[in-house]
Design a protein around this motif. Structure first.
Motif, mmCIF file in Angstrom:
data_model
loop_
_atom_site.group_PDB
_atom_site.id
_atom_site.type_symbol
_atom_site.label_atom_id
_atom_site.label_comp_id
_atom_site.label_asym_id
_atom_site.label_seq_id
_atom_site.Cartn_x
_atom_site.Cartn_y
_atom_site.Cartn_z
ATOM 1 N N ASP A 42 0.817 -1.217 0.000
ATOM 2 C CA ASP A 42 0.000 0.000 0.000
ATOM 3 C C ASP A 42 0.847 1.262 0.000
ATOM 4 O OD1 ASP A 42 -2.641 -1.179 0.036
ATOM 5 O OD2 ASP A 42 -2.210 -1.813 2.075
ATOM 6 N N VAL A 43 1.899 1.279 0.800
ATOM 7 C CA VAL A 43 2.732 2.484 0.848
ATOM 8 C C VAL A 43 3.514 2.637 -0.456
ATOM 9 C CG1 VAL A 43 4.648 1.294 2.025
ATOM 10 C CG2 VAL A 43 4.473 3.753 2.146
ATOM 11 N N ARG A 44 3.968 1.557 -1.032
ATOM 12 C CA ARG A 44 4.738 1.670 -2.278
ATOM 13 C C ARG A 44 3.852 2.090 -3.444
ATOM 14 N NH1 ARG A 44 8.363 -2.945 -3.785
ATOM 15 N NH2 ARG A 44 6.723 -4.376 -3.096
ATOM 16 N N LEU A 45 2.620 1.629 -3.465
ATOM 17 C CA LEU A 45 1.698 2.092 -4.509
ATOM 18 C C LEU A 45 1.392 3.576 -4.345
ATOM 19 C CD1 LEU A 45 -0.823 -0.902 -4.771
ATOM 20 C CD2 LEU A 45 1.032 -0.300 -6.344
ATOM 21 N N ALA A 46 1.356 4.055 -3.096
ATOM 22 C CA ALA A 46 1.153 5.494 -2.873
ATOM 23 C C ALA A 46 2.346 6.290 -3.388
ATOM 24 C CB ALA A 46 0.934 5.755 -1.383
ATOM 25 N N PHE A 47 3.564 5.780 -3.160
ATOM 26 C CA PHE A 47 4.759 6.437 -3.705
ATOM 27 C C PHE A 47 4.679 6.512 -5.226
ATOM 28 C CE2 PHE A 47 7.497 4.890 0.087
ATOM 29 C CZ PHE A 47 7.201 6.022 0.802
ATOM 30 N N LEU A 48 4.288 5.401 -5.860
ATOM 31 C CA LEU A 48 4.239 5.360 -7.322
ATOM 32 C C LEU A 48 3.167 6.303 -7.874
ATOM 33 C CD1 LEU A 48 4.716 1.516 -7.832
ATOM 34 C CD2 LEU A 48 6.338 3.332 -8.435
ATOM 35 N N GLU A 49 2.063 6.423 -7.169
ATOM 36 C CA GLU A 49 1.014 7.367 -7.597
ATOM 37 C C GLU A 49 1.564 8.793 -7.645
ATOM 38 O OE1 GLU A 49 -3.461 8.833 -6.218
ATOM 39 O OE2 GLU A 49 -2.404 7.264 -5.096
ATOM 40 N N ARG A 50 2.351 9.150 -6.632
ATOM 41 C CA ARG A 50 2.932 10.494 -6.602
ATOM 42 C C ARG A 50 3.992 10.655 -7.676
ATOM 43 N NH1 ARG A 50 -0.428 11.192 -4.116
ATOM 44 N NH2 ARG A 50 -1.080 11.894 -6.173
ATOM 45 N N LEU A 51 4.816 9.619 -7.870
ATOM 46 C CA LEU A 51 5.883 9.709 -8.858
ATOM 47 C C LEU A 51 5.323 9.822 -10.274
ATOM 48 C CD1 LEU A 51 8.423 7.142 -7.368
ATOM 49 C CD2 LEU A 51 8.717 9.630 -7.541
ATOM 50 N N GLN A 52 4.191 9.176 -10.525
ATOM 51 C CA GLN A 52 3.575 9.312 -11.843
ATOM 52 C C GLN A 52 3.102 10.749 -12.057
ATOM 53 O OE1 GLN A 52 0.984 6.173 -12.896
ATOM 54 N NE2 GLN A 52 0.459 7.031 -14.887
ATOM 55 N N GLU A 53 2.655 11.395 -11.001
ATOM 56 C CA GLU A 53 2.225 12.785 -11.086
ATOM 57 C C GLU A 53 3.414 13.718 -11.320
ATOM 58 O OE1 GLU A 53 0.396 16.227 -8.089
ATOM 59 O OE2 GLU A 53 0.178 14.103 -7.584
ATOM 60 N N PHE A 54 4.543 13.443 -10.631
ATOM 61 C CA PHE A 54 5.695 14.337 -10.708
ATOM 62 C C PHE A 54 6.588 14.063 -11.917
ATOM 63 C CE2 PHE A 54 5.680 14.813 -5.792
ATOM 64 C CZ PHE A 54 4.596 15.660 -5.879
ATOM 65 N N GLY A 55 6.587 12.808 -12.411
ATOM 66 C CA GLY A 55 7.469 12.446 -13.515
ATOM 67 C C GLY A 55 8.801 11.911 -13.019
ATOM 68 N N VAL A 56 9.326 10.889 -13.706
ATOM 69 C CA VAL A 56 10.559 10.226 -13.242
ATOM 70 C C VAL A 56 11.587 10.071 -14.367
ATOM 71 C CG1 VAL A 56 9.387 8.975 -11.382
ATOM 72 C CG2 VAL A 56 9.540 7.943 -13.666
ATOM 73 N N ALA A 57 11.529 10.942 -15.366
ATOM 74 C CA ALA A 57 12.429 10.790 -16.514
ATOM 75 C C ALA A 57 13.895 10.724 -16.101
ATOM 76 C CB ALA A 57 12.207 11.938 -17.498
ATOM 77 N N ASP A 58 14.265 11.423 -15.020
ATOM 78 C CA ASP A 58 15.666 11.443 -14.582
ATOM 79 C C ASP A 58 16.015 10.278 -13.664
ATOM 80 O OD1 ASP A 58 16.013 13.809 -15.982
ATOM 81 O OD2 ASP A 58 15.510 15.064 -14.251
#
Length: 339
Positions: free
Chosen positions: A113-129
């Motif tokens: 659950d916590v890792r899926l929450a992290f991924l939800e935020r990262l998809q919003e912010f972008g992780v190209a780098d």
């Protein structure tokens, strides 16, 4: 309310401070909320973050960032969710990736659950780098997380990514010795209050849950844990190392759904979705048929302990779990009379 809040927010019992944080949110007391957001107890911090975010907006970001350095899954999940809508930045994205990698390294299925929450935020912010740091997670032990990583990478780069989940080894199956033992011995929750709660495990209809409880008890997993959730006329729930919904034993446990109903005094396995039992238990204070076919029933409270179960209050401590023989003690035979 403000007068009571002044003392309650400094109470020595953390549960009182947690409720004080909720009250401070209703009162809009940002001074108290900011102090409680740095509390030693993570449940108190977690209660302070949502109202702080609502009242301060982006001004709550320092408190959310500080929470990412903690270890409690409920606090981390709340921090990640409350970051939604914050301005994206390299620093913030880097901290989220760091937290995701750190929690992943613990290799606990209950971190989903916590890792899926992290991924939800990262998809919003972008992780190209951060693509090189995230690529190994395409082989994560949790298929849901691996799929989430693929979606985040695709959203940032436009490429397509496949996943190759590598599941963790499963716990050993129940042994014949363990099954025989549980037919002869029953667990007792030794409570710090002195009101011990005698249990009986249903090893035939729920062998996996029963044996897992036995193994954890023998490993002293429950020693010092609490009943952190008490809902009158519903259930009491306990067995969380973090005294909250999201911290439990590491592996998930598959459900063992049977036709047994959730009657008064029955014991079930707490989950957050199908096959996500983390060894937290709940005891039904009343008949709860609406829980039937949703949660594993793997035992019940002995009728002699029902009143003790009903007397449990939030924060009551389980000192340890001991096992006692299920065989009735034979009655003492009186000596023959001598006339």
């Amino acid at each position: 309310a403000a007068i009571a809040l002044h003392s309650h927010s400094r109470h020595t019992v953390w549960q009182v401070r947690m409720y004080a944080a909720r009250a401070a949110g209703i009162l809009g007391d940002t001074v108290t909320l900011e102090r409680l957001a740095t509390d030693d107890n993570d449940n108190v911090r977690e209660a302070a973050l949502p109202p702080l975010r609502r009242i301060l907006g982006s001004g709550a970001a320092p408190h959310l960032v500080a929470a990412l350095g903690r270890r409690d899954y409920q606090l981390l999940r709340t921090a990640a969710r409350e970051m939604g809508g914050l301005p994206a930045s390299t620093a913030l994205t880097s901290l989220l990736v760091d937290a995701l990698v750190r929690v992943t390294s613990e290799r606990r299925e209950t971190s989903r659950d916590v890792r899926l929450a992290f991924l939800e935020r990262l998809q919003e912010f972008g992780v190209a780098d951060y693509v090189p740091r995230l690529l190994p997670l395409l082989k994560d032990f949790d298929p849901r997380v691996a799929a989430g990583v693929a979606a985040v990478l695709s959203a940032s780069t436009g490429a397509t990514y496949g996943i190759d989940p590598q599941p963790l080894p499963r716990p050993p199956l129940p042994t014949a010795v363990e099954m025989v033992y549980l037919r002869e011995f029953s667990p007792v929750l030794v409570m710090a209050t002195g009101g011990d709660i005698e249990l009986s495990l249903d090893v035939d209809r729920a062998p996996m849950a029963s044996v897992r409880f036995l193994r954890l008890a023998r490993a002293h997993h429950f020693d010092g844990l609490t009943f952190h959730r008490v809902v009158p006329d519903f259930v009491i729930q306990g067995g969380s190392p973090g005294a909250n919904e999201y911290m439990g034993d590491g592996p998930y446990m598959r459900d063992e759904i049977s036709t047994r109903t959730h009657g008064t005094g029955t014991m079930g396995v707490s989950t957050r979705g199908r096959d996500t039992g983390d060894a937290q238990i709940f005891l039904n204070l009343v008949d709860n048929p609406r829980l039937d076919f949703e949660y594993t029933v793997f035992g019940n409270v002995d009728r002699r302990s029902l009143d003790r179960m009903r007397d449990v209050v939030e924060g009551d401590i389980i000192t340890n779990v001991r096992f006692v023989s299920r065989r009735p003690v034979p009655a003492l035979r009186s000596s023959p009379r001598r006339d």
